[in-house]
Design a protein around this motif. Structure first.
Motif, PDB file in Angstrom:
ATOM      1  N   LEU A   1       0.828  -1.216   0.000  1.00  0.00           N
ATOM      2  CA  LEU A   1       0.000   0.000   0.000  1.00  0.00           C
ATOM      3  C   LEU A   1       0.856   1.257   0.000  1.00  0.00           C
ATOM      4  N   MET A   2       1.972   1.225   0.719  1.00  0.00           N
ATOM      5  CA  MET A   2       2.882   2.369   0.722  1.00  0.00           C
ATOM      6  C   MET A   2       3.449   2.582  -0.682  1.00  0.00           C
ATOM      7  N   LEU A   3       3.834   1.496  -1.363  1.00  0.00           N
ATOM      8  CA  LEU A   3       4.358   1.607  -2.723  1.00  0.00           C
ATOM      9  C   LEU A   3       3.296   2.116  -3.689  1.00  0.00           C
ATOM     10  N   ARG A   4       2.079   1.617  -3.552  1.00  0.00           N
ATOM     11  CA  ARG A   4       0.995   2.069  -4.435  1.00  0.00           C
ATOM     12  C   ARG A   4       0.710   3.555  -4.224  1.00  0.00           C
ATOM     13  N   ASP A   5       0.855   4.008  -2.997  1.00  0.00           N
ATOM     14  CA  ASP A   5       0.652   5.422  -2.690  1.00  0.00           C
ATOM     15  C   ASP A   5       1.703   6.300  -3.368  1.00  0.00           C
TER      16      ASP A   5
END
Length: 133
Positions: free
Chosen positions: A72-76
């Motif tokens: 999720l951090m990477l997608r953000d």
């Protein structure tokens, strides 16, 4: 909450090195904060959850841990990072990511930048080094 938050173990040198990489190389909108300095109650997290794995708290209050939090951090972060985060969420990759994450978490004290304190739960660190250490 309007800003997502990525929470890691600030007492672990390996984790701190990874967090510094995130802050300098990955353009996430999230606050990257050690759990020891985070308001866990307002984030809806417990010490036990934070000792177990990195945590993601979305702007909407949703949570994820371990490789799911990393995804999720990477997608953000958008662009190329978003592809990596999406790949990490694919069924077979996600299935393999959890054992790999668990192995790294269990052996982080042996990895570059790791220290003996990395392998101890917070309660044991408090007993050995004092509550303010």
């Amino acid at each position: 909450m309007t800003t997502p938050t990525f929470v890691y173990d600030g007492d672990c040198s390996f984790c701190t090195t990874c967090a510094e990489f995130i802050e300098t190389r990955i353009p996430t909108h999230a606050r990257v904060v050690p759990w020891q300095f985070a308001d866990l109650e307002s984030l809806g997290l417990t010490v036990e959850q934070c000792e177990e794995a990195v945590q993601w708290v979305g702007a909407d209050g949703s949570t994820a841990s371990g490789p799911d939090a990393i995804a999720l951090m990477l997608r953000d972060a958008g662009r190329g990072w978003q592809l990596a985060g999406g790949a990490l969420q694919l069924g077979p990759v996600r299935l393999a990511a959890w054992p790999a994450y668990r192995w790294v978490a269990d052996h982080r004290h042996l990895l570059p930048g790791g220290t003996a304190a990395c392998s101890l739960p917070q309660a044991q660190r408090d007993l050995l080094y004092g509550k303010d250490a």
